[in-house]
Design a protein around this motif. Structure first.
Motif, PDB file in Angstrom:
ATOM      1  N   MET A 162       0.835  -1.201   0.000  1.00 33.06           N
ATOM      2  CA  MET A 162       0.000   0.000   0.000  1.00 33.06           C
ATOM      3  C   MET A 162       0.868   1.249   0.000  1.00 33.06           C
ATOM      4  N   LYS A 163       0.382   2.293  -0.636  1.00 29.73           N
ATOM      5  CA  LYS A 163       0.937   3.625  -0.482  1.00 29.73           C
ATOM      6  C   LYS A 163       0.266   4.206   0.767  1.00 29.73           C
ATOM      7  N   PRO A 164       0.808   5.270   1.355  1.00 31.48           N
ATOM      8  CA  PRO A 164       0.145   5.861   2.522  1.00 31.48           C
ATOM      9  C   PRO A 164      -1.332   6.185   2.294  1.00 31.48           C
ATOM     10  N   ASP A 165      -1.681   6.709   1.118  1.00 37.19           N
ATOM     11  CA  ASP A 165      -3.093   7.002   0.834  1.00 37.19           C
ATOM     12  C   ASP A 165      -3.947   5.736   0.833  1.00 37.19           C
ATOM     13  N   ASP A 166      -3.403   4.624   0.335  1.00 39.56           N
ATOM     14  CA  ASP A 166      -4.129   3.352   0.341  1.00 39.56           C
ATOM     15  C   ASP A 166      -4.392   2.885   1.774  1.00 39.56           C
ATOM     16  N   TYR A 167      -3.374   3.061   2.633  1.00 34.68           N
ATOM     17  CA  TYR A 167      -3.521   2.674   4.034  1.00 34.68           C
ATOM     18  C   TYR A 167      -4.626   3.491   4.694  1.00 34.68           C
ATOM     19  N   ILE A 168      -4.622   4.793   4.437  1.00 36.90           N
ATOM     20  CA  ILE A 168      -5.645   5.677   5.011  1.00 36.90           C
ATOM     21  C   ILE A 168      -7.029   5.235   4.543  1.00 36.90           C
ATOM     22  N   LYS A 169      -7.171   4.941   3.255  1.00 33.77           N
ATOM     23  CA  LYS A 169      -8.466   4.525   2.707  1.00 33.77           C
ATOM     24  C   LYS A 169      -8.925   3.190   3.290  1.00 33.77           C
ATOM     25  N   SER A 170      -8.001   2.266   3.480  1.00 36.12           N
ATOM     26  CA  SER A 170      -8.403   0.936   3.944  1.00 36.12           C
ATOM     27  C   SER A 170      -8.560   0.851   5.461  1.00 36.12           C
ATOM     28  N   SER A 171      -7.838   1.669   6.218  1.00 38.13           N
ATOM     29  CA  SER A 171      -7.836   1.533   7.680  1.00 38.13           C
ATOM     30  C   SER A 171      -8.358   2.749   8.435  1.00 38.13           C
ATOM     31  N   GLY A 172      -8.337   3.905   7.814  1.00 41.21           N
ATOM     32  CA  GLY A 172      -8.677   5.146   8.527  1.00 41.21           C
ATOM     33  C   GLY A 172     -10.044   5.148   9.170  1.00 41.21           C
ATOM     34  N   LYS A 173     -11.068   4.785   8.418  1.00 35.63           N
ATOM     35  CA  LYS A 173     -12.432   4.784   8.962  1.00 35.63           C
ATOM     36  C   LYS A 173     -12.559   3.755  10.081  1.00 35.63           C
ATOM     37  N   TRP A 174     -11.991   2.563   9.866  1.00 39.19           N
ATOM     38  CA  TRP A 174     -12.063   1.520  10.890  1.00 39.19           C
ATOM     39  C   TRP A 174     -11.412   2.002  12.190  1.00 39.19           C
ATOM     40  N   MET A 175     -10.264   2.658  12.076  1.00 39.30           N
ATOM     41  CA  MET A 175      -9.563   3.138  13.279  1.00 39.30           C
ATOM     42  C   MET A 175     -10.410   4.149  14.048  1.00 39.30           C
ATOM     43  N   THR A 176     -11.053   5.046  13.312  1.00 42.61           N
ATOM     44  CA  THR A 176     -11.894   6.057  13.954  1.00 42.61           C
ATOM     45  C   THR A 176     -13.153   5.423  14.535  1.00 42.61           C
ATOM     46  N   ASP A 177     -13.765   4.509  13.809  1.00 41.12           N
ATOM     47  CA  ASP A 177     -15.007   3.880  14.275  1.00 41.12           C
ATOM     48  C   ASP A 177     -14.806   2.965  15.478  1.00 41.12           C
ATOM     49  N   ASN A 178     -13.636   2.322  15.576  1.00 38.57           N
ATOM     50  CA  ASN A 178     -13.421   1.316  16.620  1.00 38.57           C
ATOM     51  C   ASN A 178     -12.456   1.742  17.709  1.00 38.57           C
ATOM     52  N   GLY A 179     -11.662   2.750  17.447  1.00 36.95           N
ATOM     53  CA  GLY A 179     -10.568   3.093  18.341  1.00 36.95           C
ATOM     54  C   GLY A 179      -9.391   2.200  18.038  1.00 36.95           C
ATOM     55  N   PHE A 180      -8.217   2.787  18.030  1.00 41.23           N
ATOM     56  CA  PHE A 180      -7.010   2.018  17.737  1.00 41.23           C
ATOM     57  C   PHE A 180      -5.834   2.735  18.381  1.00 41.23           C
ATOM     58  N   ILE A 181      -5.229   2.077  19.355  1.00 39.11           N
ATOM     59  CA  ILE A 181      -4.060   2.607  20.048  1.00 39.11           C
ATOM     60  C   ILE A 181      -2.941   1.598  19.836  1.00 39.11           C
ATOM     61  N   GLU A 182      -1.868   2.022  19.186  1.00 38.66           N
ATOM     62  CA  GLU A 182      -0.732   1.127  19.000  1.00 38.66           C
ATOM     63  C   GLU A 182       0.429   1.657  19.833  1.00 38.66           C
ATOM     64  N   LYS A 183       0.952   0.786  20.695  1.00 35.45           N
ATOM     65  CA  LYS A 183       2.044   1.155  21.595  1.00 35.45           C
ATOM     66  C   LYS A 183       3.280   0.329  21.268  1.00 35.45           C
ATOM     67  N   GLU A 184       4.411   1.004  21.285  1.00 36.02           N
ATOM     68  CA  GLU A 184       5.675   0.306  21.060  1.00 36.02           C
ATOM     69  C   GLU A 184       6.134  -0.332  22.362  1.00 36.02           C
ATOM     70  N   LEU A 185       6.493  -1.621  22.284  1.00 34.39           N
ATOM     71  CA  LEU A 185       6.977  -2.364  23.452  1.00 34.39           C
ATOM     72  C   LEU A 185       8.496  -2.424  23.504  1.00 34.39           C
ATOM     73  N   HIS A 186       9.114  -2.515  22.336  1.00 34.18           N
ATOM     74  CA  HIS A 186      10.551  -2.742  22.258  1.00 34.18           C
ATOM     75  C   HIS A 186      11.031  -2.274  20.895  1.00 34.18           C
ATOM     76  N   ARG A 187      12.280  -1.824  20.838  1.00 34.13           N
ATOM     77  CA  ARG A 187      12.832  -1.350  19.564  1.00 34.13           C
ATOM     78  C   ARG A 187      14.295  -1.729  19.457  1.00 34.13           C
ATOM     79  N   THR A 188      14.684  -2.200  18.266  1.00 40.12           N
ATOM     80  CA  THR A 188      16.094  -2.350  17.933  1.00 40.12           C
ATOM     81  C   THR A 188      16.350  -1.496  16.696  1.00 40.12           C
ATOM     82  N   VAL A 189      17.506  -0.844  16.673  1.00 44.99           N
ATOM     83  CA  VAL A 189      17.843   0.050  15.567  1.00 44.99           C
ATOM     84  C   VAL A 189      19.214  -0.327  15.026  1.00 44.99           C
TER      85      VAL A 189
END
Length: 180
Positions: free
Chosen positions: A89-116
Protein backbone atom coordinates in the motif's frame (compact mmCIF):
# COMPACT_ATOMS: atom_id res chain seq x y z
CA UNK A 1 -16.03 61.62 -11.97
CA UNK A 2 -15.96 61.58 -8.16
CA UNK A 3 -18.79 59.00 -8.20
CA UNK A 4 -16.86 56.73 -10.58
CA UNK A 5 -13.72 57.07 -8.45
CA UNK A 6 -15.70 56.37 -5.25
CA UNK A 7 -17.39 53.32 -6.80
CA UNK A 8 -13.99 52.08 -8.01
CA UNK A 9 -12.46 52.49 -4.54
CA UNK A 10 -15.42 50.71 -2.93
CA UNK A 11 -15.08 47.86 -5.45
CA UNK A 12 -11.34 47.54 -4.69
CA UNK A 13 -12.00 47.59 -0.94
CA UNK A 14 -14.69 44.91 -1.32
CA UNK A 15 -12.41 42.76 -3.50
CA UNK A 16 -9.52 43.13 -1.03
CA UNK A 17 -11.77 42.16 1.90
CA UNK A 18 -13.04 39.09 0.03
CA UNK A 19 -9.45 38.01 -0.75
CA UNK A 20 -8.49 38.37 2.91
CA UNK A 21 -11.46 36.25 4.01
CA UNK A 22 -10.51 33.49 1.57
CA UNK A 23 -6.93 33.52 2.85
CA UNK A 24 -8.11 33.29 6.46
CA UNK A 25 -10.41 30.38 5.70
CA UNK A 26 -7.67 28.27 4.08
CA UNK A 27 -5.90 25.89 6.40
CA UNK A 28 -2.39 27.07 7.02
CA UNK A 29 -0.01 24.16 6.41
CA UNK A 30 1.40 22.85 9.67
CA UNK A 31 5.14 22.65 10.16
CA UNK A 32 5.89 18.98 10.86
CA UNK A 33 9.67 19.30 10.58
CA UNK A 34 10.19 18.59 14.30
CA UNK A 35 8.54 15.20 13.77
CA UNK A 36 11.27 13.95 11.40
CA UNK A 37 14.53 15.32 12.86
CA UNK A 38 15.60 12.02 14.41
CA UNK A 39 14.80 8.34 14.04
CA UNK A 40 13.18 8.48 17.47
CA UNK A 41 10.93 11.45 16.64
CA UNK A 42 9.91 9.86 13.34
CA UNK A 43 8.98 6.49 14.87
CA UNK A 44 7.22 8.12 17.84
CA UNK A 45 5.24 10.33 15.42
CA UNK A 46 4.19 7.28 13.42
CA UNK A 47 2.75 5.56 16.49
CA UNK A 48 1.15 8.75 17.76
CA UNK A 49 -0.54 9.66 14.47
CA UNK A 50 -2.23 6.29 13.93
CA UNK A 51 -3.37 6.00 17.55
CA UNK A 52 -6.57 7.45 18.91
CA UNK A 53 -9.70 6.67 20.85
CA UNK A 54 -12.98 5.78 19.16
CA UNK A 55 -14.28 8.82 17.28
CA UNK A 56 -10.92 10.63 17.36
CA UNK A 57 -9.78 11.90 13.97
CA UNK A 58 -6.19 11.24 12.91
CA UNK A 59 -3.81 13.83 11.47
CA UNK A 60 -3.45 12.17 8.08
CA UNK A 61 -1.44 15.13 6.76
CA UNK A 62 1.25 14.33 9.36
CA UNK A 63 1.00 10.62 8.52
CA UNK A 64 1.70 11.33 4.85
CA UNK A 65 4.49 13.79 5.75
CA UNK A 66 6.40 11.00 7.53
CA UNK A 67 6.63 8.91 4.35
CA UNK A 68 8.88 9.33 1.33
CA UNK A 69 6.86 9.82 -1.89
CA UNK A 70 7.90 6.31 -3.03
CA UNK A 71 7.24 4.64 0.35
CA UNK A 72 5.20 1.51 0.88
CA UNK A 73 3.32 -0.04 3.76
CA UNK A 74 3.41 -3.82 3.52
CA UNK A 75 1.36 -6.22 5.57
CA UNK A 76 2.06 -9.93 5.63
CA UNK A 77 0.64 -12.97 7.28
CA UNK A 78 -1.72 -15.84 6.77
CA UNK A 79 -5.37 -15.48 5.88
CA UNK A 80 -8.23 -17.50 7.39
CA UNK A 81 -7.28 -20.47 5.20
CA UNK A 82 -3.72 -20.21 6.62
CA UNK A 83 -2.32 -19.23 3.22
CA UNK A 84 0.47 -16.68 3.18
CA UNK A 85 -0.48 -13.31 1.75
CA UNK A 86 1.14 -9.92 1.33
CA UNK A 87 -0.36 -6.53 0.53
CA UNK A 88 1.48 -3.42 -0.69
CA UNK A 89 0.00 0.00 0.00
CA UNK A 90 0.94 3.62 -0.48
CA UNK A 91 0.14 5.86 2.52
CA UNK A 92 -3.09 7.00 0.83
CA UNK A 93 -4.13 3.35 0.34
CA UNK A 94 -3.52 2.67 4.03
CA UNK A 95 -5.65 5.68 5.01
CA UNK A 96 -8.47 4.53 2.71
CA UNK A 97 -8.40 0.94 3.94
CA UNK A 98 -7.84 1.53 7.68
CA UNK A 99 -8.68 5.15 8.53
CA UNK A 100 -12.43 4.78 8.96
CA UNK A 101 -12.06 1.52 10.89
CA UNK A 102 -9.56 3.14 13.28
CA UNK A 103 -11.89 6.06 13.95
CA UNK A 104 -15.01 3.88 14.28
CA UNK A 105 -13.42 1.32 16.62
CA UNK A 106 -10.57 3.09 18.34
CA UNK A 107 -7.01 2.02 17.74
CA UNK A 108 -4.06 2.61 20.05
CA UNK A 109 -0.73 1.13 19.00
CA UNK A 110 2.04 1.16 21.59
CA UNK A 111 5.67 0.31 21.06
CA UNK A 112 6.98 -2.36 23.45
CA UNK A 113 10.55 -2.74 22.26
CA UNK A 114 12.83 -1.35 19.56
CA UNK A 115 16.09 -2.35 17.93
CA UNK A 116 17.84 0.05 15.57
CA UNK A 117 20.57 -0.69 13.03
CA UNK A 118 21.94 2.27 11.11
CA UNK A 119 24.63 2.83 8.55
CA UNK A 120 25.26 6.11 6.74
CA UNK A 121 21.94 7.56 5.67
CA UNK A 122 19.89 4.37 6.12
CA UNK A 123 18.34 2.79 9.16
CA UNK A 124 16.36 -0.33 9.95
CA UNK A 125 14.10 -0.43 12.99
CA UNK A 126 12.46 -3.55 14.38
CA UNK A 127 9.63 -2.20 16.53
CA UNK A 128 7.52 -4.60 18.59
CA UNK A 129 3.99 -3.29 19.15
CA UNK A 130 0.76 -4.09 20.87
CA UNK A 131 -2.63 -2.74 19.82
CA UNK A 132 -5.67 -1.74 21.88
CA UNK A 133 -9.11 -0.37 21.07
CA UNK A 134 -8.79 2.13 23.94
CA UNK A 135 -6.05 3.36 26.25
CA UNK A 136 -8.17 1.93 29.09
CA UNK A 137 -7.95 -1.65 27.76
CA UNK A 138 -5.88 -3.93 29.94
CA UNK A 139 -5.04 -6.53 27.30
CA UNK A 140 -4.04 -5.90 23.68
CA UNK A 141 -6.17 -7.39 20.93
CA UNK A 142 -3.10 -7.75 18.72
CA UNK A 143 0.70 -7.75 18.87
CA UNK A 144 3.38 -7.91 16.22
CA UNK A 145 6.55 -6.43 14.80
CA UNK A 146 6.94 -3.46 12.47
CA UNK A 147 10.04 -3.58 10.29
CA UNK A 148 10.63 0.06 9.42
CA UNK A 149 13.23 1.24 6.90
CA UNK A 150 14.22 4.90 6.98
CA UNK A 151 16.33 7.24 4.87
CA UNK A 152 18.03 10.46 5.93
CA UNK A 153 18.42 12.86 3.02
CA UNK A 154 20.62 15.25 5.00
CA UNK A 155 17.74 17.35 6.30
CA UNK A 156 15.21 14.87 7.67
CA UNK A 157 14.29 11.21 8.14
CA UNK A 158 11.84 9.63 5.70
CA UNK A 159 9.98 6.38 6.27
CA UNK A 160 10.66 4.31 3.16
CA UNK A 161 8.78 1.14 4.15
CA UNK A 162 6.79 -0.25 7.03
CA UNK A 163 6.60 -4.04 6.72
CA UNK A 164 4.75 -5.82 9.52
CA UNK A 165 3.56 -9.17 10.71
CA UNK A 166 1.13 -9.88 13.52
CA UNK A 167 1.75 -12.39 16.26
CA UNK A 168 -0.23 -15.64 16.15
CA UNK A 169 -0.05 -18.80 18.19
CA UNK A 170 1.97 -20.29 15.30
CA UNK A 171 4.16 -17.19 15.06
CA UNK A 172 4.95 -15.90 18.58
CA UNK A 173 7.17 -12.87 19.05
CA UNK A 174 10.71 -14.02 19.94
CA UNK A 175 11.92 -13.05 23.42
CA UNK A 176 14.77 -10.92 22.03
CA UNK A 177 12.10 -8.56 20.56
CA UNK A 178 10.22 -8.19 23.85
CA UNK A 179 11.03 -5.96 26.84
CA UNK A 180 13.51 -7.50 29.26
Amino acid sequence: MKKVLLIGLLFLAFTFTQAQDKTKSKDVAKDYSENVLTIDSTINSLYKVISGEKGQKRDWALFKFLFHPDAKLITSGKNDERKFQIRYMKPDDYIKSSGKWMTDNGFIEKELHRTVDAYGNISHVFSTFESFYSKNDEKPFMRGINSIQLLNDGTRWWIMNVFWDNETRWNPIPNNYLPK
